[in-house]
Design a protein around this motif. Structure first.
Motif, PDB file in Angstrom:
ATOM      1  N   ASP A  24      12.118  65.530  -2.794  1.00 21.17           N
ATOM      2  CA  ASP A  24      12.358  65.794  -1.371  1.00 21.17           C
ATOM      3  C   ASP A  24      11.107  66.309  -0.655  1.00 21.17           C
ATOM      4  OD1 ASP A  24      14.886  65.069  -2.117  1.00 21.17           O
ATOM      5  OD2 ASP A  24      15.753  67.070  -1.953  1.00 21.17           O
ATOM      6  N   ASN A  68      16.586  63.044  -2.696  1.00 20.11           N
ATOM      7  CA  ASN A  68      17.561  62.794  -1.635  1.00 20.11           C
ATOM      8  C   ASN A  68      16.934  62.216  -0.369  1.00 20.11           C
ATOM      9  OD1 ASN A  68      19.944  64.123  -2.965  1.00 20.11           O
ATOM     10  ND2 ASN A  68      18.592  65.899  -2.857  1.00 20.11           N
ATOM     11  N   ASP A  69      15.637  62.415  -0.196  1.00 22.91           N
ATOM     12  CA  ASP A  69      14.942  61.979   1.025  1.00 22.91           C
ATOM     13  C   ASP A  69      14.130  60.719   0.720  1.00 22.91           C
ATOM     14  OD1 ASP A  69      12.714  62.846  -0.420  1.00 22.91           O
ATOM     15  OD2 ASP A  69      11.774  63.754   1.341  1.00 22.91           O
ATOM     16  N   THR A 109      11.229  60.253  -0.308  1.00 27.01           N
ATOM     17  CA  THR A 109      10.107  60.438  -1.235  1.00 27.01           C
ATOM     18  C   THR A 109       9.898  59.218  -2.136  1.00 27.01           C
ATOM     19  OG1 THR A 109      10.151  62.866  -1.308  1.00 27.01           O
ATOM     20  CG2 THR A 109       9.356  61.747  -3.264  1.00 27.01           C
ATOM     21  N   ASN A 147      14.327  74.299   3.238  1.00 25.15           N
ATOM     22  CA  ASN A 147      14.538  73.075   2.457  1.00 25.15           C
ATOM     23  C   ASN A 147      14.155  73.282   0.998  1.00 25.15           C
ATOM     24  OD1 ASN A 147      15.504  71.592   4.605  1.00 25.15           O
ATOM     25  ND2 ASN A 147      13.524  70.671   5.115  1.00 25.15           N
ATOM     26  N   ARG A 167      16.461  73.027  -2.363  1.00 25.80           N
ATOM     27  CA  ARG A 167      16.090  72.085  -3.422  1.00 25.80           C
ATOM     28  C   ARG A 167      16.069  72.731  -4.791  1.00 25.80           C
ATOM     29  NH1 ARG A 167       9.976  70.893  -3.668  1.00 25.80           N
ATOM     30  NH2 ARG A 167      10.193  72.837  -4.810  1.00 25.80           N
ATOM     31  N   ARG A 184      10.644  58.603   8.924  1.00 24.68           N
ATOM     32  CA  ARG A 184      12.006  58.828   8.429  1.00 24.68           C
ATOM     33  C   ARG A 184      12.062  60.069   7.534  1.00 24.68           C
ATOM     34  NH1 ARG A 184      13.488  52.486   6.981  1.00 24.68           N
ATOM     35  NH2 ARG A 184      14.209  51.901   9.086  1.00 24.68           N
ATOM     36  N   ALA A 185      10.998  60.289   6.777  1.00 26.62           N
ATOM     37  CA  ALA A 185      10.943  61.487   5.936  1.00 26.62           C
ATOM     38  C   ALA A 185      10.900  62.747   6.788  1.00 26.62           C
ATOM     39  CB  ALA A 185       9.713  61.425   5.025  1.00 26.62           C
ATOM     40  N   TRP A 188      14.369  63.307   8.160  1.00 27.69           N
ATOM     41  CA  TRP A 188      15.227  63.856   7.096  1.00 27.69           C
ATOM     42  C   TRP A 188      14.959  65.345   6.906  1.00 27.69           C
ATOM     43  CZ3 TRP A 188      14.931  66.651   2.715  1.00 27.69           C
ATOM     44  CH2 TRP A 188      16.053  66.648   1.867  1.00 27.69           C
ATOM     45  N   ALA A 189      13.689  65.730   6.866  1.00 25.97           N
ATOM     46  CA  ALA A 189      13.336  67.132   6.636  1.00 25.97           C
ATOM     47  C   ALA A 189      13.872  68.021   7.750  1.00 25.97           C
ATOM     48  CB  ALA A 189      11.819  67.271   6.524  1.00 25.97           C
ATOM     49  N   SER A 229      17.694  68.215   7.430  1.00 29.27           N
ATOM     50  CA  SER A 229      18.037  69.040   6.275  1.00 29.27           C
ATOM     51  C   SER A 229      17.872  70.523   6.598  1.00 29.27           C
ATOM     52  CB  SER A 229      17.145  68.651   5.089  1.00 29.27           C
ATOM     53  OG  SER A 229      17.430  69.442   3.965  1.00 29.27           O
TER      54      SER A 229
END
Length: 322
Positions: free
Chosen positions: A3, A31-32, A34, A223, A227, A282-283, A286-287, A290
């Motif tokens: 992640d 989950n992301d 990565t 985050n 994790r 997109r990452a 997502w971060a 999250s």
């Protein structure tokens, strides 16, 4: 890695500009985006991406065990175990690994003490590279007797070193003589070699400095807390971790000012593979999502109350110590 999609490209670009010929990255339980980012970089020949099977020893040490079977690791001249939150700054010659090795031509191992960078009062996650955004750090000069952990660049010589470790290589049985130094050539004493993970008082930052951004922003920390830890299978990240790594005593913009080379490298990657930029965006999305979810966790709410509403860097440090 797990992640870490929002930070991968800057990290890869940075180490490529230092002269790393091969970067081997293991991921687990991601989950992301990565894995998607690393698969694209793998196809481009920029990294060797592998999916790790995590054993009881934990994610980090499991990855090191599997890495021993990798041709890029087996055939390397020099090896360095370094994480996505660690950015090495080399201050000799042209700022590359080769310049540092040339400066320490007789060395078999060169250890880089951490210099810890705090969150600098920053709360959100943006696309700005970590070394440019976080420029508050612990003092260059440590207190009397203070120790700082290090990471180690070492010759891939089986007569001296048997295998990789998180901070340093393990010594081979009945090993040949070893020259082990800090970046400025200060020797690690022979009696300290078998188990040393840190050094005291002198750190050799004049020649090289390993910037450790363990926290990054508040949202990034939340985050990371969600994790879990890389070295401990069931370990958790609590308030004590924040206090340990939130060092904001001095401004250090040296790496930030020289990060343009890594940014240029990243832009060349975007030009070669347009979908890479989209994956990076997109990452980041997502971060941020999250982190918003993490903020709703009761434990996270307690943490946010403890660090205060809008603390300036030095005020945050004072409040936590108190």
């Amino acid at each position: 890695m797990k992640d870490e999609g929002a930070y991968i490209l800057d990290w890869v670009a940075h180490y490529k500009t230092l002269g790393a010929t091969d970067i081997v990255v293991f991921t687990n339980d991601v989950n992301d985006p990565t894995d998607h980012l690393l698969r694209r970089l793998n196809a481009m020949g920029e990294v060797h991406h592998r999916f790790s099977r995590v054993m009881k020893r934990g994610p980090h040490k499991s990855a090191l065990m599997w890495a021993e079977y990798e041709p890029a690791v087996r055939d390397a001249d020099w090896l360095l175990v370094v994480d996505v939150d660690e950015f090495l700054e080399i201050k000799v010659g042209d700022g590359t690994f080769q310049s540092l090795i040339n400066e320490n031509s007789s060395a078999d191992a060169i250890s880089f003490p951490w210099r810890i960078f705090g969150n600098a009062g920053i709360r959100d996650i943006t696309r700005e590279p970590v070394p440019k955004r976080f420029t508050r750090a612990q003092p260059v000069e440590g207190k009397a007797g203070e120790h700082r952990f290090f990471k180690t660049l070492y010759r891939n010589d089986p007569t001296k070193f048997s295998r990789m470790g998180v901070h340093r290589p393990y010594l081979a049985k009945d090993h040949a003589p070893i020259s082990w130094v800090l970046p400025d050539g200060t020797p690690i004493l022979e009696n300290d070699m078998p188990g040393a993970l840190f050094v005291r008082d002198h750190f050799g930052y004049e020649a090289a400095q390993l910037n450790h951004y363990a926290l990054r922003s508040v949202d990034s920390f939340l985050n990371k807390k969600a994790r879990g830890r890389a070295n401990h299978q069931n370990g958790t990240i609590e308030m004590g971790y924040w206090q340990k790594f939130n060092k904001n005593h001095e401004e250090d913009t040296s790496l930030a000012e020289g990060f343009f080379a890594a940014e240029a490298y990243r832009e060349r990657l975007y030009a070669q593979e347009p979908n890479l930029k989209l994956a990076n965006e997109r990452a980041l999305v997502w971060a941020r999502r999250s982190a918003r979810k993490a903020r709703r966790d009761p434990e996270a709410r307690k943490f946010l109350q403890l660090i205060g509403p809008e603390l300036a860097p030095d005020e945050a440090t004072d409040a936590q110590v108190a």
